[in-house]
Design a protein around this motif. Structure first.
Motif, PDB file in Angstrom:
ATOM      1  N   MET A 145      46.229  70.843  22.168  1.00 27.15           N
ATOM      2  CA  MET A 145      45.302  70.963  20.174  1.00 27.15           C
ATOM      3  C   MET A 145      44.114  71.872  19.992  1.00 27.15           C
ATOM      4  SD  MET A 145      43.380  67.758  18.321  1.00 27.15           S
ATOM      5  CE  MET A 145      45.731  66.324  19.223  1.00 27.15           C
ATOM      6  N   GLU A 146      44.537  72.332  18.760  1.00 29.11           N
ATOM      7  CA  GLU A 146      43.031  73.605  18.567  1.00 29.11           C
ATOM      8  C   GLU A 146      41.909  72.855  18.053  1.00 29.11           C
ATOM      9  OE1 GLU A 146      44.882  76.672  16.061  1.00 29.11           O
ATOM     10  OE2 GLU A 146      46.278  75.339  15.941  1.00 29.11           O
ATOM     11  N   SER A 147      41.392  74.003  18.337  1.00 30.25           N
ATOM     12  CA  SER A 147      39.957  73.030  18.322  1.00 30.25           C
ATOM     13  C   SER A 147      39.263  73.667  16.983  1.00 30.25           C
ATOM     14  CB  SER A 147      38.962  73.588  20.022  1.00 30.25           C
ATOM     15  OG  SER A 147      37.330  73.959  18.978  1.00 30.25           O
ATOM     16  N   LEU A 148      38.461  73.604  16.495  1.00 29.42           N
ATOM     17  CA  LEU A 148      37.227  73.249  15.123  1.00 29.42           C
ATOM     18  C   LEU A 148      36.210  74.846  16.220  1.00 29.42           C
ATOM     19  CD1 LEU A 148      37.586  70.838  12.491  1.00 29.42           C
ATOM     20  CD2 LEU A 148      38.788  73.213  12.287  1.00 29.42           C
ATOM     21  N   PHE A 149      35.691  74.425  16.547  1.00 34.77           N
ATOM     22  CA  PHE A 149      34.707  75.007  17.338  1.00 34.77           C
ATOM     23  C   PHE A 149      35.427  76.472  17.873  1.00 34.77           C
ATOM     24  CE2 PHE A 149      32.763  71.051  18.475  1.00 34.77           C
ATOM     25  CZ  PHE A 149      31.916  71.324  18.251  1.00 34.77           C
ATOM     26  N   HIS A 150      36.793  77.403  18.021  1.00 36.63           N
ATOM     27  CA  HIS A 150      36.767  78.279  18.410  1.00 36.63           C
ATOM     28  C   HIS A 150      36.866  78.834  16.892  1.00 36.63           C
ATOM     29  CE1 HIS A 150      39.319  81.022  20.147  1.00 36.63           C
ATOM     30  NE2 HIS A 150      38.671  81.135  21.208  1.00 36.63           N
ATOM     31  N   PRO A 151      37.170  80.216  16.762  1.00 40.57           N
ATOM     32  CA  PRO A 151      37.525  81.037  15.944  1.00 40.57           C
ATOM     33  C   PRO A 151      38.315  80.664  15.097  1.00 40.57           C
ATOM     34  CG  PRO A 151      35.912  81.443  16.924  1.00 40.57           C
ATOM     35  CD  PRO A 151      36.716  80.371  17.900  1.00 40.57           C
ATOM     36  N   THR A 152      39.548  80.596  16.576  1.00 39.09           N
ATOM     37  CA  THR A 152      41.238  80.882  16.134  1.00 39.09           C
ATOM     38  C   THR A 152      41.018  79.522  15.348  1.00 39.09           C
ATOM     39  OG1 THR A 152      41.143  82.771  16.762  1.00 39.09           O
ATOM     40  CG2 THR A 152      43.272  81.573  16.686  1.00 39.09           C
ATOM     41  N   GLY A 153      41.363  78.482  16.405  1.00 38.87           N
ATOM     42  CA  GLY A 153      41.545  77.574  15.939  1.00 38.87           C
ATOM     43  C   GLY A 153      40.986  77.010  14.361  1.00 38.87           C
ATOM     44  N   ASN A 154      39.953  77.363  14.580  1.00 40.95           N
ATOM     45  CA  ASN A 154      38.903  76.915  12.883  1.00 40.95           C
ATOM     46  C   ASN A 154      39.518  78.059  11.131  1.00 40.95           C
ATOM     47  OD1 ASN A 154      36.596  78.162  10.725  1.00 40.95           O
ATOM     48  ND2 ASN A 154      35.841  75.961  12.100  1.00 40.95           N
ATOM     49  N   GLN A 155      40.087  79.303  12.000  1.00 44.17           N
ATOM     50  CA  GLN A 155      40.543  80.117  11.046  1.00 44.17           C
ATOM     51  C   GLN A 155      42.414  79.768  10.704  1.00 44.17           C
ATOM     52  OE1 GLN A 155      39.083  82.531   9.459  1.00 44.17           O
ATOM     53  NE2 GLN A 155      41.195  82.744   8.108  1.00 44.17           N
ATOM     54  N   HIS A 156      42.609  78.804  11.540  1.00 47.76           N
ATOM     55  CA  HIS A 156      44.249  78.801  10.734  1.00 47.76           C
ATOM     56  C   HIS A 156      43.407  77.149  10.067  1.00 47.76           C
ATOM     57  CE1 HIS A 156      47.697  75.862  12.685  1.00 47.76           C
ATOM     58  NE2 HIS A 156      48.392  77.169  12.005  1.00 47.76           N
ATOM     59  N   ILE A 157      43.302  76.491  10.535  1.00 52.30           N
ATOM     60  CA  ILE A 157      42.639  75.272   8.845  1.00 52.30           C
ATOM     61  C   ILE A 157      42.268  76.285   7.718  1.00 52.30           C
ATOM     62  CG2 ILE A 157      41.061  73.755   8.489  1.00 52.30           C
ATOM     63  CD1 ILE A 157      43.508  72.395  10.182  1.00 52.30           C
ATOM     64  N   LEU A 158      41.570  77.058   8.222  1.00 51.60           N
ATOM     65  CA  LEU A 158      41.156  78.138   6.959  1.00 51.60           C
ATOM     66  C   LEU A 158      42.603  78.058   6.000  1.00 51.60           C
ATOM     67  CD1 LEU A 158      37.533  79.710   7.959  1.00 51.60           C
ATOM     68  CD2 LEU A 158      38.188  77.107   6.538  1.00 51.60           C
ATOM     69  N   ASP A 159      43.289  79.135   6.469  1.00 52.47           N
ATOM     70  CA  ASP A 159      44.161  79.729   5.698  1.00 52.47           C
ATOM     71  C   ASP A 159      45.253  78.256   5.697  1.00 52.47           C
ATOM     72  OD1 ASP A 159      43.360  81.778   7.446  1.00 52.47           O
ATOM     73  OD2 ASP A 159      44.675  82.193   8.628  1.00 52.47           O
ATOM     74  N   ARG A 160      45.577  77.158   6.161  1.00 46.91           N
ATOM     75  CA  ARG A 160      46.479  75.919   5.595  1.00 46.91           C
ATOM     76  C   ARG A 160      45.067  75.575   4.206  1.00 46.91           C
ATOM     77  NH1 ARG A 160      46.863  72.401  11.001  1.00 46.91           N
ATOM     78  NH2 ARG A 160      48.233  71.241   8.803  1.00 46.91           N
ATOM     79  N   ILE A 161      44.141  75.392   4.241  1.00 45.33           N
ATOM     80  CA  ILE A 161      43.707  74.855   3.787  1.00 45.33           C
ATOM     81  C   ILE A 161      43.803  76.312   1.819  1.00 45.33           C
ATOM     82  CG2 ILE A 161      41.527  74.864   1.999  1.00 45.33           C
ATOM     83  CD1 ILE A 161      40.764  74.261   4.696  1.00 45.33           C
ATOM     84  N   ASP A 162      43.692  77.450   2.388  1.00 45.21           N
ATOM     85  CA  ASP A 162      44.353  78.511   1.235  1.00 45.21           C
ATOM     86  C   ASP A 162      45.449  79.062   0.690  1.00 45.21           C
ATOM     87  OD1 ASP A 162      41.515  79.976   1.181  1.00 45.21           O
ATOM     88  OD2 ASP A 162      42.407  81.682   2.620  1.00 45.21           O
ATOM     89  N   LYS A 163      46.698  78.553   1.435  1.00 46.58           N
ATOM     90  CA  LYS A 163      48.142  77.640   0.772  1.00 46.58           C
ATOM     91  C   LYS A 163      47.573  76.542  -0.338  1.00 46.58           C
ATOM     92  CE  LYS A 163      49.920  79.515   4.613  1.00 46.58           C
ATOM     93  NZ  LYS A 163      50.514  79.545   6.109  1.00 46.58           N
TER      94      LYS A 163
END
Length: 150
Positions: free
Chosen positions: A1-19
């Protein structure tokens, strides 16, 4: 599972929100996309100490441990999970405002890390580790983003 603490996992969620778009329809449930984003802000605000909720002590005693296990396990949430009354959104938020504010709260998780978390004693789940908080927040966001097909 990805992590919101980790910049990559956090960016993954942000990219999805942007969609997300204002006309995006949910695949299940009754929330609009704006209501969903407003709803997703609330658990983040709880751990940042900017939103306070009270849970009936009997409810915490009866359901807290089981709910914590469900929120912190590797298993995804099922469709139609009940929502705490404090997290129900009964109005139509402005889409752009809700999106911007949700993204700011998600970004804070990575930017400030564990120092940004002010509340580790969850009103329903009880004492939580930073890792449990991370998993619960990730799963909650992932669940609702999937609800809207992103």
């Amino acid at each position: 599972m990805e992590s919101l603490f980790h910049p990559t996992g956090n960016q993954h969620i942000l990219d999805r929100i942007d969609k997300l778009t204002p006309i995006k329809l949910s695949e299940w449930g009754v929330m609009t996309v704006s209501q969903m984003m407003e709803h997703c802000k609330m658990p983040l605000q709880v751990v940042y100490g900017t939103k306070h909720i009270k849970v009936n002590p009997l409810i915490k005693l009866l359901f807290g441990r089981r709910a914590k296990k469900q929120f912190t396990s590797a298993h995804p949430f099922g469709k139609g999970m009940p929502t705490a009354k404090e997290f129900k959104v009964n109005f139509e938020p402005d889409f752009e405002t809700a999106k911007r504010e949700l993204k700011e709260l998600v970004e804070k998780f990575s930017r400030e890390g564990k120092e940004g978390i002010k509340v580790t004693d969850h009103p329903l789940f009880g004492k939580m580790t930073y890792e449990e908080i991370d998993v619960a927040q990730w799963k909650h966001l992932d669940h609702h983003l999937k609800q809207f097909g992103v």
